[in-house]
Write an enzyme that holds these catalytic residues in place. Structure first.
Site, PDB file in Angstrom:
ATOM      1  N   SER A  38      12.475  57.716 -15.270  1.00 49.57           N
ATOM      2  CA  SER A  38      11.275  58.471 -14.905  1.00 49.57           C
ATOM      3  C   SER A  38      10.078  57.954 -15.697  1.00 49.57           C
ATOM      4  CB  SER A  38      11.466  59.970 -15.144  1.00 49.57           C
ATOM      5  OG  SER A  38      11.670  60.230 -16.518  1.00 49.57           O
ATOM      6  N   LYS A  89       6.712  61.758 -24.399  1.00 55.73           N
ATOM      7  CA  LYS A  89       6.036  61.490 -25.673  1.00 55.73           C
ATOM      8  C   LYS A  89       4.512  61.472 -25.635  1.00 55.73           C
ATOM      9  CE  LYS A  89       5.956  56.511 -25.177  1.00 55.73           C
ATOM     10  NZ  LYS A  89       6.090  55.208 -25.788  1.00 55.73           N
ATOM     11  N   SER A 129       9.156  61.752 -35.465  1.00 53.31           N
ATOM     12  CA  SER A 129       7.796  61.233 -35.483  1.00 53.31           C
ATOM     13  C   SER A 129       7.054  61.796 -36.685  1.00 53.31           C
ATOM     14  CB  SER A 129       7.135  61.697 -34.178  1.00 53.31           C
ATOM     15  OG  SER A 129       5.756  61.842 -34.343  1.00 53.31           O
ATOM     16  N   TYR A 154       4.233  68.494 -28.050  1.00 57.17           N
ATOM     17  CA  TYR A 154       5.070  67.311 -28.293  1.00 57.17           C
ATOM     18  C   TYR A 154       5.594  67.315 -29.730  1.00 57.17           C
ATOM     19  CZ  TYR A 154       6.103  62.661 -29.965  1.00 57.17           C
ATOM     20  OH  TYR A 154       6.717  61.613 -30.597  1.00 57.17           O
ATOM     21  N   LYS A 158       9.507  67.737 -31.604  1.00 55.54           N
ATOM     22  CA  LYS A 158      10.124  66.876 -32.635  1.00 55.54           C
ATOM     23  C   LYS A 158      10.556  67.726 -33.833  1.00 55.54           C
ATOM     24  CE  LYS A 158      10.037  63.087 -30.397  1.00 55.54           C
ATOM     25  NZ  LYS A 158      11.301  62.553 -29.860  1.00 55.54           N
ATOM     26  N   ARG A 235      -4.411  55.116 -39.590  1.00 61.49           N
ATOM     27  CA  ARG A 235      -3.019  55.274 -39.169  1.00 61.49           C
ATOM     28  C   ARG A 235      -2.166  54.196 -39.836  1.00 61.49           C
ATOM     29  NH1 ARG A 235      -5.053  59.035 -37.548  1.00 61.49           N
ATOM     30  NH2 ARG A 235      -5.031  60.038 -35.507  1.00 61.49           N
TER      31      ARG A 235
HETATM   32  N1  UDP Z   1      -7.921  55.543 -30.465  1.00 58.49           N
HETATM   33  C1  UDP Z   1      -9.172  55.111 -30.081  1.00 58.49           C
HETATM   34  N2  UDP Z   1      -9.357  54.733 -28.771  1.00 58.49           N
HETATM   35  C2  UDP Z   1      -8.354  54.759 -27.849  1.00 58.49           C
HETATM   36  C3  UDP Z   1      -7.071  55.189 -28.244  1.00 58.49           C
HETATM   37  C4  UDP Z   1      -6.895  55.580 -29.570  1.00 58.49           C
HETATM   38  O1  UDP Z   1     -10.104  55.076 -30.879  1.00 58.49           O
HETATM   39  O2  UDP Z   1      -8.602  54.433 -26.681  1.00 58.49           O
HETATM   40  C5  UDP Z   1      -7.700  55.946 -31.875  1.00 58.49           C
HETATM   41  C6  UDP Z   1      -7.234  57.372 -32.023  1.00 58.49           C
HETATM   42  O3  UDP Z   1      -8.339  58.242 -32.110  1.00 58.49           O
HETATM   43  C7  UDP Z   1      -6.446  57.310 -33.325  1.00 58.49           C
HETATM   44  C8  UDP Z   1      -5.885  55.887 -33.334  1.00 58.49           C
HETATM   45  O4  UDP Z   1      -6.660  55.156 -32.401  1.00 58.49           O
HETATM   46  O5  UDP Z   1      -7.318  57.433 -34.413  1.00 58.49           O
HETATM   47  C9  UDP Z   1      -4.430  55.815 -32.931  1.00 58.49           C
HETATM   48  O6  UDP Z   1      -4.261  56.505 -31.723  1.00 58.49           O
HETATM   49  P1  UDP Z   1      -2.914  56.431 -30.885  1.00 58.49           P
HETATM   50  O7  UDP Z   1      -3.100  57.257 -29.645  1.00 58.49           O
HETATM   51  O8  UDP Z   1      -2.508  55.011 -30.696  1.00 58.49           O
HETATM   52  O9  UDP Z   1      -1.832  57.083 -31.851  1.00 58.49           O
HETATM   53  P2  UDP Z   1      -1.734  58.540 -32.549  1.00 58.49           P
HETATM   54  O10 UDP Z   1      -1.836  58.270 -34.010  1.00 58.49           O
HETATM   55  O11 UDP Z   1      -2.839  59.373 -32.038  1.00 58.49           O
HETATM   56  O12 UDP Z   1      -0.400  59.018 -32.167  1.00 58.49           O
END
Ligand code: UDP
Length: 349
Positions: A38, A89, A129, A154, A158, A235
């Site tokens: 899926s 996820k 996570s 989500y 977890k 991150r």
């Molecule tokens: N982010 C961004 N632009 C995007 C997607 C993500 O600036 O189009 C930033 C988001 O705000 C976060 C980081 O990239 O600070 C990581 O985001 P992601 O969704 O990859 O992972 P998360 O830590 O949110 O699970």
């Protein structure tokens, strides 16, 4: 009789599940995959076949259906361990449809645990996570940090999943569980034969590679007014093959009875905090592409900063994060180029 090499992987056609299968096979394990397709794709399993030269059997079964799930175990006696990836996820989707997330992520876990019990399978790895920490108070965050309120349904699945595993692994049951808390998995297998398949990605790295290749016109940085060194969120990006290898190590650790506790938890991060802008710079340098990005508003639900203390996984599992940030960007980019090549070849045929 248990065959110590026979492992059942749920969610094997997904991003982390697929890369883990490739690592397990490279380490001599035999794999049975269960994926209802899926969200995952047969393209992942075909890619693994190209890398390893061996076919992976996949059962297209919904793990929320107990009978169908039990039938897989009946058909495959002797399974030594289970790695449970199968789950939804997407954070925003979980906010929109919380019940869908509880129904799928919790029921499937309970069913797989029940099958483990019925078949006397005593080694279990659960995909968790860093979202279980919520907004962590102290950085880098370690495994014993107090859990705060979940930031999304989500993340709550977890937290609940971890607790279900913990409750199930009481000392009298002889059931070993490893909970692996992923930080931000990125990149692709170095062969570029498998990688992340997201049609409309929400995560930063596939958004970057899709923008660079022209699948998207542009992209946004979600906020540059955070209290961080350049104003963008921090991150802990970690290569998917490093994450994959931690699963192999966790299984080996439990199968060789090295674990001192029935339920152990490990952070899987590089230990380095990287800002969105730093990641974009690394991508531009490695790929030679100029990214068309704008700075936009903050994304609701984003934590400002999170990165791992990974001492425990390094010490106890003997694991290490081997891939650098540049290698994460390089493999992600080469995978995007490979997908473009495949799409163009498919158009010609
Ligand atoms: N982010 C961004 N632009 C995007 C997607 C993500 O600036 O189009 C930033 C988001 O705000 C976060 C980081 O990239 O600070 C990581 O985001 P992601 O969704 O990859 O992972 P998360 O830590 O949110 O699970």
């Amino acid at each position: 009789m248990k065959d110590p090499k026979k492992i059942l992987v749920t969610g094997g056609a997904g991003y982390i599940g697929g890369h883990t299968i490739a690592d397990l096979m490279a380490n001599g394990f035999d794999i049975i995959s269960v994926d209802d397709l899926s969200r995952g794709s047969m393209r992942m399993l075909h890619g693994i076949e190209k890398i390893t030269g061996r076919k992976v059997k996949n059962y297209k079964v919904d793990l929320c259906n107990l009978e169908d799930t039990e039938a897989i175990f009946t058909e495959n006696p002797g399974i030594a361990g289970i790695i449970h990836f199968a789950a939804y996820k997407s954070v925003p989707e979980s906010v929109r449809e919380p019940l869908k997330y509880f129904r799928n992520n919790i029921n499937s876990l309970v069913n797989v645990l029940q099958c483990a019990r019925e078949n006397n399978i005593n080694h279990f790895v659960f995909s968790s996570s860093c979202s279980v920490y919520g907004n962590a108070e102290k950085l880098p965050v370690s495994e014993d940090a107090p859990q705060r309120e979940a930031e999304s349904p989500y993340a709550r699945t977890k937290q609940m999943g971890e607790n279900i595993c913990k409750d199930f692994s009481v000392p009298t049951r002889k059931f070993n569980v490893t909970l692996l808390r992923y930080f931000n998995p990125v990149g692709a297998h170095p062969s570029a034969m498998i990688g992340e398949l997201q049609l409309i990605p929400e995560n930063l790295v596939p958004v970057i590679t899709q923008t660079a290749i022209g699948k998207r016109k542009d992209m946004q940085i979600f906020g540059n007014d955070y209290p961080t060194r350049d104003g963008t969120c921090v991150r802990d990006y970690i290569h998917v093959m490093d994450i994959a290898n931690a699963h192999t190590k966790a299984l080996q650790y439990m199968i060789s009875e090295k674990n001192t506790e029935r339920c152990e938890v490990f952070n899987l991060g590089s230990g380095n905090g990287v800002t969105v802008l730093e990641l974009i710079n690394a991508f531009e340098k490695v790929s030679g592409q100029k990214l068309n990005y704008k700075v936009g508003a903050r994304r609701p639900g984003d934590v400002v900063e999170v990165y791992a203390n990974n001492d425990k996984a390094r010490k106890i599992l003997g694991w290490e994060a081997k891939y650098s940030l540049d290698e994460m960007m390089d493999t992600a980019w080469r995978w995007e180029l490979e997908m473009k090549k495949e799409m163009e070849a498919a158009k010609l045929n």
